[in-house]
Write a protein that holds these residues in place. Sequence first.
Motif, PDB file in Angstrom:
ATOM      1  N   GLN A 163      82.068  20.660  44.991  1.00  0.00           N
ATOM      2  CA  GLN A 163      81.192  21.918  44.962  1.00  0.00           C
ATOM      3  C   GLN A 163      80.817  22.114  43.342  1.00  0.00           C
ATOM      4  OE1 GLN A 163      79.944  22.676  47.871  1.00  0.00           O
ATOM      5  NE2 GLN A 163      80.770  24.711  47.555  1.00  0.00           N
ATOM      6  N   LEU A 164      81.488  21.546  42.563  1.00  0.00           N
ATOM      7  CA  LEU A 164      81.203  21.832  40.905  1.00  0.00           C
ATOM      8  C   LEU A 164      79.606  21.243  40.687  1.00  0.00           C
ATOM      9  CD1 LEU A 164      84.139  20.976  38.743  1.00  0.00           C
ATOM     10  CD2 LEU A 164      82.601  23.061  38.730  1.00  0.00           C
ATOM     11  N   GLY A 165      79.349  20.184  41.239  1.00  0.00           N
ATOM     12  CA  GLY A 165      78.090  19.418  41.275  1.00  0.00           C
ATOM     13  C   GLY A 165      77.120  20.143  42.031  1.00  0.00           C
ATOM     14  N   ALA A 166      77.480  20.838  43.290  1.00  0.00           N
ATOM     15  CA  ALA A 166      76.522  21.825  43.796  1.00  0.00           C
ATOM     16  C   ALA A 166      76.136  22.949  43.100  1.00  0.00           C
ATOM     17  CB  ALA A 166      76.978  22.052  45.352  1.00  0.00           C
ATOM     18  N   MET A 167      77.010  23.641  42.206  1.00  0.00           N
ATOM     19  CA  MET A 167      76.999  24.858  41.593  1.00  0.00           C
ATOM     20  C   MET A 167      75.936  24.435  40.456  1.00  0.00           C
ATOM     21  SD  MET A 167      80.131  27.104  42.503  1.00  0.00           S
ATOM     22  CE  MET A 167      80.951  27.052  44.005  1.00  0.00           C
ATOM     23  N   ARG A 168      76.195  23.332  39.943  1.00  0.00           N
ATOM     24  CA  ARG A 168      75.426  22.744  38.683  1.00  0.00           C
ATOM     25  C   ARG A 168      74.054  22.785  39.190  1.00  0.00           C
ATOM     26  NH1 ARG A 168      74.483  23.060  33.274  1.00  0.00           N
ATOM     27  NH2 ARG A 168      73.791  21.205  32.330  1.00  0.00           N
ATOM     28  N   CYS A 169      73.668  22.028  40.351  1.00  0.00           N
ATOM     29  CA  CYS A 169      72.374  21.902  40.882  1.00  0.00           C
ATOM     30  C   CYS A 169      71.681  23.455  40.965  1.00  0.00           C
ATOM     31  CB  CYS A 169      72.282  21.111  41.880  1.00  0.00           C
ATOM     32  SG  CYS A 169      72.670  19.317  41.392  1.00  0.00           S
ATOM     33  N   ALA A 170      72.596  24.331  41.681  1.00  0.00           N
ATOM     34  CA  ALA A 170      72.086  25.557  42.185  1.00  0.00           C
ATOM     35  C   ALA A 170      71.628  26.313  40.909  1.00  0.00           C
ATOM     36  CB  ALA A 170      73.158  26.498  42.936  1.00  0.00           C
ATOM     37  N   ALA A 171      72.480  26.519  39.942  1.00  0.00           N
ATOM     38  CA  ALA A 171      72.114  26.939  38.609  1.00  0.00           C
ATOM     39  C   ALA A 171      70.632  26.460  37.949  1.00  0.00           C
ATOM     40  CB  ALA A 171      73.210  26.988  37.589  1.00  0.00           C
ATOM     41  N   ILE A 172      70.800  25.244  37.812  1.00  0.00           N
ATOM     42  CA  ILE A 172      69.304  24.645  37.252  1.00  0.00           C
ATOM     43  C   ILE A 172      68.252  24.996  38.248  1.00  0.00           C
ATOM     44  CG2 ILE A 172      68.281  22.295  36.773  1.00  0.00           C
ATOM     45  CD1 ILE A 172      71.097  21.429  35.828  1.00  0.00           C
ATOM     46  N   MET A 173      68.263  24.826  39.648  1.00  0.00           N
ATOM     47  CA  MET A 173      67.265  25.233  40.337  1.00  0.00           C
ATOM     48  C   MET A 173      66.850  26.629  40.134  1.00  0.00           C
ATOM     49  SD  MET A 173      68.011  23.283  43.945  1.00  0.00           S
ATOM     50  CE  MET A 173      68.448  21.499  43.987  1.00  0.00           C
ATOM     51  N   LEU A 174      67.813  27.521  40.112  1.00  0.00           N
ATOM     52  CA  LEU A 174      67.566  28.941  39.739  1.00  0.00           C
ATOM     53  C   LEU A 174      66.581  29.071  38.457  1.00  0.00           C
ATOM     54  CD1 LEU A 174      70.620  30.767  40.774  1.00  0.00           C
ATOM     55  CD2 LEU A 174      68.680  31.081  41.956  1.00  0.00           C
ATOM     56  N   PHE A 196      79.130  31.033  35.926  1.00  0.00           N
ATOM     57  CA  PHE A 196      78.049  31.739  36.214  1.00  0.00           C
ATOM     58  C   PHE A 196      77.534  31.986  37.373  1.00  0.00           C
ATOM     59  CE2 PHE A 196      73.470  30.755  37.371  1.00  0.00           C
ATOM     60  CZ  PHE A 196      72.771  31.825  36.723  1.00  0.00           C
ATOM     61  N   PHE A 197      77.916  31.114  38.403  1.00  0.00           N
ATOM     62  CA  PHE A 197      77.324  31.461  39.884  1.00  0.00           C
ATOM     63  C   PHE A 197      78.241  32.533  40.346  1.00  0.00           C
ATOM     64  CE2 PHE A 197      76.570  30.285  44.296  1.00  0.00           C
ATOM     65  CZ  PHE A 197      75.120  30.427  44.383  1.00  0.00           C
ATOM     66  N   ASN A 198      79.548  32.482  40.024  1.00  0.00           N
ATOM     67  CA  ASN A 198      80.326  33.665  40.200  1.00  0.00           C
ATOM     68  C   ASN A 198      79.506  35.100  40.128  1.00  0.00           C
ATOM     69  OD1 ASN A 198      83.302  33.417  41.560  1.00  0.00           O
ATOM     70  ND2 ASN A 198      82.388  31.518  40.496  1.00  0.00           N
ATOM     71  N   ALA A 199      79.283  35.067  38.548  1.00  0.00           N
ATOM     72  CA  ALA A 199      78.833  36.107  38.006  1.00  0.00           C
ATOM     73  C   ALA A 199      77.413  36.697  38.587  1.00  0.00           C
ATOM     74  CB  ALA A 199      78.788  36.158  36.618  1.00  0.00           C
ATOM     75  N   TRP A 200      76.441  35.611  38.981  1.00  0.00           N
ATOM     76  CA  TRP A 200      75.474  35.970  39.605  1.00  0.00           C
ATOM     77  C   TRP A 200      75.657  36.512  40.952  1.00  0.00           C
ATOM     78  CZ3 TRP A 200      72.637  33.712  43.726  1.00  0.00           C
ATOM     79  CH2 TRP A 200      71.393  33.624  43.794  1.00  0.00           C
ATOM     80  N   LEU A 201      76.485  35.855  41.649  1.00  0.00           N
ATOM     81  CA  LEU A 201      76.626  36.414  42.990  1.00  0.00           C
ATOM     82  C   LEU A 201      77.161  38.152  43.096  1.00  0.00           C
ATOM     83  CD1 LEU A 201      78.618  33.269  44.823  1.00  0.00           C
ATOM     84  CD2 LEU A 201      76.540  34.256  45.391  1.00  0.00           C
ATOM     85  N   MET A 202      77.816  38.020  42.095  1.00  0.00           N
ATOM     86  CA  MET A 202      78.641  39.636  41.705  1.00  0.00           C
ATOM     87  C   MET A 202      77.330  40.604  41.338  1.00  0.00           C
ATOM     88  SD  MET A 202      82.097  38.059  40.379  1.00  0.00           S
ATOM     89  CE  MET A 202      82.330  39.597  39.002  1.00  0.00           C
ATOM     90  N   GLY A 203      76.292  40.138  41.098  1.00  0.00           N
ATOM     91  CA  GLY A 203      75.172  40.817  40.642  1.00  0.00           C
ATOM     92  C   GLY A 203      75.143  41.427  39.304  1.00  0.00           C
ATOM     93  N   TRP A 204      76.117  40.696  38.525  1.00  0.00           N
ATOM     94  CA  TRP A 204      75.977  41.082  36.993  1.00  0.00           C
ATOM     95  C   TRP A 204      74.661  40.906  36.419  1.00  0.00           C
ATOM     96  CZ3 TRP A 204      81.063  40.078  34.034  1.00  0.00           C
ATOM     97  CH2 TRP A 204      82.317  40.616  34.762  1.00  0.00           C
ATOM     98  N   PRO A 205      74.418  41.477  35.486  1.00  0.00           N
ATOM     99  CA  PRO A 205      72.818  41.832  35.270  1.00  0.00           C
ATOM    100  C   PRO A 205      72.219  40.705  34.258  1.00  0.00           C
ATOM    101  CG  PRO A 205      73.871  43.532  34.231  1.00  0.00           C
ATOM    102  CD  PRO A 205      74.864  42.885  35.037  1.00  0.00           C
ATOM    103  N   ASN A 206      73.176  40.245  33.453  1.00  0.00           N
ATOM    104  CA  ASN A 206      72.574  39.725  32.238  1.00  0.00           C
ATOM    105  C   ASN A 206      73.558  38.241  31.921  1.00  0.00           C
ATOM    106  OD1 ASN A 206      71.063  38.676  30.138  1.00  0.00           O
ATOM    107  ND2 ASN A 206      71.697  40.548  28.745  1.00  0.00           N
ATOM    108  N   VAL A 207      73.485  37.297  32.686  1.00  0.00           N
ATOM    109  CA  VAL A 207      74.298  36.186  32.811  1.00  0.00           C
ATOM    110  C   VAL A 207      73.682  34.913  32.476  1.00  0.00           C
ATOM    111  CG1 VAL A 207      76.524  37.202  33.819  1.00  0.00           C
ATOM    112  CG2 VAL A 207      74.566  36.114  35.172  1.00  0.00           C
TER     113      VAL A 207
END
Length: 429
Positions: A229-240, A390-401
């Motif tokens: 899952q670490l790899g999945a979230m790494r790819c997710a962050a780069i895709m965003l 980062f993905f946790n904070a982004w899911l939580m809606g934190w505005p500047n991560v």
Amino acid sequence: MPKKISTAQVKDLLYDENVMLIDTRPVDAYNGWTLQNEARGGHIPGARSLPFKWSLYIDWIEIVRHKGIAPHHTIVVYGYQLKHIQDVAELFEKAGYEEVFTYSFFIEEWVNSSLPLHVLERFDKLVHPEWVNRLLKAEEPMLHIGKKVVIIHAHYRNRNAYLSGHIPGAVDMDTCALESTETWNRRSPQELKVALQQHGITSDTLVVLYGKFQHPDNADAFPGSAAGQLGAMRCAAIMLYAGVKDVRVLNGGFQSWKEAGYEISKRDEPKQPVLDFGVDIPALPHLFVDMDEARRMLASSNAELVSVRSWAEYLGEVSGYNYIEKKGRIPGSVFGNCGTDAYHMENYRNPDHTIREAQEIEELWRQANITPNKHLAFYCGTGWRGSEAFFNAWLMGWPNVSIYDGGWFEWSQHSNNPIEKGEPILDNA
């Protein structure tokens, strides 16, 4: 026997620090998904997520205590099924909890009213197996509300993990397609464009990512091999960052798919390249910071670098990696506490590898003065653990991560960068 409690009584107990509300539904329902077509999604404010299936784990009581649910607390158990509610309540009684109540009117009365429910801000970006299965069973497979869908099985140099079993229709993506094997940083905009197009992804594609849990064959395995899952979230962050507008991650990864009993395929799905990504890369450059920006953040009272590493790495006792020589931390960074070592993220995960509930992550961060009113850049050794935080904070809606992509690997290679070791000196001024 546990005592019964009414909706009015539960309402009176809200925000009582001596009361622990226990949600026995799946974590996805807790986050906001309506798994039984209920009128509203989410959980009672302050409730702890403790799914019924965890009650079957041999270390259930350790999970309970790890969540800060102590014997002096009054326990109120609720959920979907009465039997699950009662079974979990009885477990609490057997464990020595004296004040245990069952609340069986959550759907009937709480949900079907205006009483408050809390949801994970971007819960729909953390999908569950049933949702993915509905995509596969749709009349037009791999389309969702008119958008093309690509399901990605992320791995690091291990196609066998994909070929040995994956979600039907998923194509594999080696994380090296999106990050350099020399620096472990995200690749250049042009390289990202080519890689995403080769995997059939445009900015308008709905991408669902997941990984497969694997035990590393040796201690020198690349970080993340122990938990795909670490790899999945790494790819997710780069895709965003690149500009994919709808990026989602399967909560719990392949393990959750397998536990749900859905079909598993071993077919090597061909990728279907596209001609153009659709927007200039990066569309969201602020999601990543580089070393110069990291230095500026250290000097700012409105920003923090968050070290998502183990305590031993943070103290400088180990570097965390066989290919990183220097030990220590970036002076001024705050401790984000990933878990035991560079290969684990247990402080951000539930026992079944789903993402830990937001309020527990917030408590972990609050202890280190990590708050949503600052610009936060998460980093680790090479970007994987930082991407998950980062993905946790982004899911939580934190505005500047953001993610400080170079992390300790880059910082430690520059002789003019200061390094700190040992217990941090706290500023009590």
